[in-house]
Design an enzyme around this catalytic site. Structure first.
Site, PDB file in Angstrom:
ATOM      1  N   PRO A  85       6.842  32.257  26.571  1.00 50.10           N
ATOM      2  CA  PRO A  85       7.236  31.634  25.298  1.00 50.10           C
ATOM      3  C   PRO A  85       8.501  32.309  24.762  1.00 50.10           C
ATOM      4  O   PRO A  85       8.450  33.386  24.181  1.00 50.10           O
ATOM      5  CB  PRO A  85       6.021  31.886  24.392  1.00 50.10           C
ATOM      6  CG  PRO A  85       5.305  33.045  24.999  1.00 50.10           C
ATOM      7  CD  PRO A  85       5.631  33.097  26.449  1.00 50.10           C
ATOM      8  N   ASP A 106      10.324  37.592  24.599  1.00 45.83           N
ATOM      9  CA  ASP A 106       9.009  37.054  24.955  1.00 45.83           C
ATOM     10  C   ASP A 106       8.080  37.218  23.745  1.00 45.83           C
ATOM     11  O   ASP A 106       7.740  38.343  23.366  1.00 45.83           O
ATOM     12  CB  ASP A 106       8.495  37.842  26.172  1.00 45.83           C
ATOM     13  CG  ASP A 106       7.161  37.335  26.698  1.00 45.83           C
ATOM     14  OD1 ASP A 106       6.430  36.674  25.941  1.00 45.83           O
ATOM     15  OD2 ASP A 106       6.857  37.626  27.870  1.00 45.83           O
ATOM     16  N   HIS A 107       7.695  36.094  23.170  1.00 41.69           N
ATOM     17  CA  HIS A 107       6.938  36.147  21.911  1.00 41.69           C
ATOM     18  C   HIS A 107       5.510  36.664  22.124  1.00 41.69           C
ATOM     19  O   HIS A 107       4.784  36.914  21.171  1.00 41.69           O
ATOM     20  CB  HIS A 107       6.923  34.766  21.255  1.00 41.69           C
ATOM     21  CG  HIS A 107       6.855  34.817  19.756  1.00 41.69           C
ATOM     22  ND1 HIS A 107       6.353  35.896  19.055  1.00 41.69           N
ATOM     23  CD2 HIS A 107       7.241  33.915  18.822  1.00 41.69           C
ATOM     24  CE1 HIS A 107       6.418  35.652  17.760  1.00 41.69           C
ATOM     25  NE2 HIS A 107       6.960  34.458  17.584  1.00 41.69           N
ATOM     26  N   ARG A 108       5.093  36.826  23.387  1.00 45.54           N
ATOM     27  CA  ARG A 108       3.775  37.425  23.607  1.00 45.54           C
ATOM     28  C   ARG A 108       3.827  38.919  23.361  1.00 45.54           C
ATOM     29  O   ARG A 108       2.808  39.567  23.119  1.00 45.54           O
ATOM     30  CB  ARG A 108       3.312  37.175  25.051  1.00 45.54           C
ATOM     31  CG  ARG A 108       3.095  35.713  25.365  1.00 45.54           C
ATOM     32  CD  ARG A 108       2.881  35.511  26.849  1.00 45.54           C
ATOM     33  NE  ARG A 108       4.010  35.987  27.649  1.00 45.54           N
ATOM     34  CZ  ARG A 108       4.033  35.980  28.975  1.00 45.54           C
ATOM     35  NH1 ARG A 108       2.993  35.536  29.648  1.00 45.54           N
ATOM     36  NH2 ARG A 108       5.098  36.399  29.632  1.00 45.54           N
TER      37      ARG A 108
END
Ligand code: CAO
Length: 472
Positions: A270, A444-446
């Site tokens: 993401p 990376d939004h994780r």
């Protein structure tokens, strides 16, 4: 007879790898750079090319053997190759068509053994079960085999496909044993793997693994989950020639490999991208001064070297950017290896400057210049392209304002850089002309939150605006 032992070269960060394919047999004539064996670590695979041309005398490894740098793979009679090439240069050669037909298989093997394996050595993106975006993860996951197949069985029953095809399939998560080969003697081709993937994406085919998963879900009364599958329209099939003249051109080997990696990363991570501008007016003055001073030594410093150094400082301050996801754990790295995207005639590769924290600007500038040159000549080794922590993709020498770079998994962020330009900036009292550098940070939004990304970018632009702060 002149016998040459062919050994495993530097294979980057891998201490020991397993031989999963042997591509030659005693009596075969091999060319320099031709692939001899395919080896695999727990995360990646690569072909080992021959350092010499010659005729294979004796294999010293078998399937399943563990090898490391320096292990002898086989012995070659190099004198026979020299004799053969001497004979080939003599008159009485066969007609051109016959020569071409004979040369074809060799050319294919050499193409497979091209040295740059940027993407093939990049470990696959970790796919944590928890935080993957609902819309895309199931489709990607449907191509994966849920259980690790029995290793010994895998070694014995290899589907009929070249190493390049095998690797391509592995990168897409395609189970080769389920792909119908349409090549000679049922050999599986790249096109077969692509057709398989498209059929799965269209929903006209499902992998055994996906079928088993669905059956389990149905058995458990789960029904079809709302987010499962992308449910996309089929890819448009267009006869382009109907509309005008066209030409078809095969993608290069690097394009195929990097394309598959970029696709996976784009679909599975993401991404969010922040943009900002750094005031590099003073830095540019310093760069020009350095270049004047270093002209005699032949060293040219571009902004890239400064950005690599600034990236190290920012990674130190924000360690979650110097990390990789491994299942439900974050691996925080204590080293600082910075990759940079290099545009080459055959496609995109990402060489890595190791231990950039321990190097000065001039040393980094020399190293990036040397690596760029190696990249353009197709001479990068796997060791040159592995182990990166963070990447910089600079289009500054070309132009443009901003773009959205794709994260180079398993890294968690990448910085895109465009061309600097002079524009008016308000200094509190008046507008003054300043040289501004457009930056785009994808993350990376994780792993990273928006606030952390904004802080990283503000800090980074601050470093470029006042480069003395890098050493603080
Ligand atoms: N703003 C203004 N000028 C810039 C600049 C910037 N941000 N970055 C570089 N320049 C200038 C350099 O100073 C140099 O100018 P001079 O020749 O007048 O000194 C010129 O542009 C060419 O620089 P360069 O591109 O040769 O060198 P580099 O160190 O900046 O970059 C490399 C090296 C390998 C990163 C670059 O050549 C390259 O391949 N870039 C493409 C990367 C890419 O394709 N990214 C996209 C990935 S996503 O598909």
């Amino acid at each position: 007879m002149a016998i040459q032992e062919i050994k495993v070269p530097d294979i980057g960060n891998f201490d020991e790898v397993t031989v999963i394919e042997i591509l030659v047999k005693p009596g075969d004539t091999v060319q320099k750079e031709q692939s001899l064996v395919t080896v695999e670590s727990d995360k990646a695979s690569m072909e080992i090319p021959s350092s010499h041309a010659g005729v294979v005398q004796e294999l010293r490894v078998k399937l399943g053997d563990k090898v490391h740098e320096g292990s002898v793979l086989l012995t070659l009679d190099v004198a026979k190759a020299q004799q053969a090439s001497a004979q080939n240069s003599e008159p009485n050669q066969p007609p051109a068509q016959v020569q071409q037909a004979q040369a074809a298989p060799k050319a294919e093997a050499i193409e497979q053994a091209a040295p740059a394996v940027a993407a093939s050595m990049a470990p696959p993106a970790p796919t944590p079960a928890s935080a993957a975006p609902a819309a895309v993860a199931p489709a990607a996951a449907s191509l994966q085999t849920p259980h690790q197949p029995d290793r010994s069985a895998q070694l014995v029953h290899l589907p009929h496909a070249s190493p390049a095809v095998r690797r391509f399939a592995r990168e897409l998560g395609v189970p080769l044993e389920e792909v119908q080969g349409t090549g000679p003697k049922g050999r599986i081709t790249i096109a077969d793997v692509q057709a398989f993937t498209q059929a799965v994406m269209r929903g006209t085919l499902q992998t055994r693994a996906a079928a088993a998963q669905r059956a389990t879900a149905a058995g458990a009364g789960a029904g079809a989950p709302g987010g499962a599958g992308l449910n996309l329209l089929p890819w448009p099939q267009v006869d382009f020639a109907k509309f005008g003249p066209i030409e078809r051109k095969d993608l290069s080997r690097i394009q195929k490999i990097s394309g598959a990696n970029l696709h996976r990363n784009w679909v599975m991570i993401p991404h969010v991208t922040n943009h900002d501008d750094a005031d590099v007016t003073d830095l540019e003055a310093l760069r020009q001064q350095l270049n004047e001073e270093q002209a005699k030594a032949g060293i040219k410093v571009t902004l890239l070297a400064f950005m690599i150094k600034a990236a190290v400082a920012a990674l130190r301050k924000f360690p979650q950017f110097n990390a990789s996801l491994d299942g439900e754990q974050l691996v925080l790295k204590k080293y600082f290896h910075i990759g940079f995207a290099a545009d080459t005639p055959n496609g995109l590769v990402v060489p890595v400057v190791r231990d950039a924290d321990q190097k000065g600007i001039l040393e980094i500038a020399q190293e990036t210049a040397a690596l760029s040159q190696k990249a353009r000549e197709g001479k990068l080794t796997p060791a040159d392209m592995t182990g990166g922590c963070f990447s910089i993709s600079s289009l500054g020498g070309i132009g443009g304002r901003y773009f959205t770079p794709i994260i180079n998994a398993p890294e968690v962020a990448i910085l895109g850089v465009c061309k600097s330009h002079t524009e008016p900036q308000w200094d509190g009292q008046q507008f003054v002309p300043r040289l501004m550098l457009p930056l785009s940070l994808s993350w990376d939004h994780r792993v990273i939150d928006g606030a952390a990304a904004a802080r990283f970018l503000v800090y980074f632009t601050g470093l470029l605006a006042d480069f003395r702060r890098v050493s603080l």
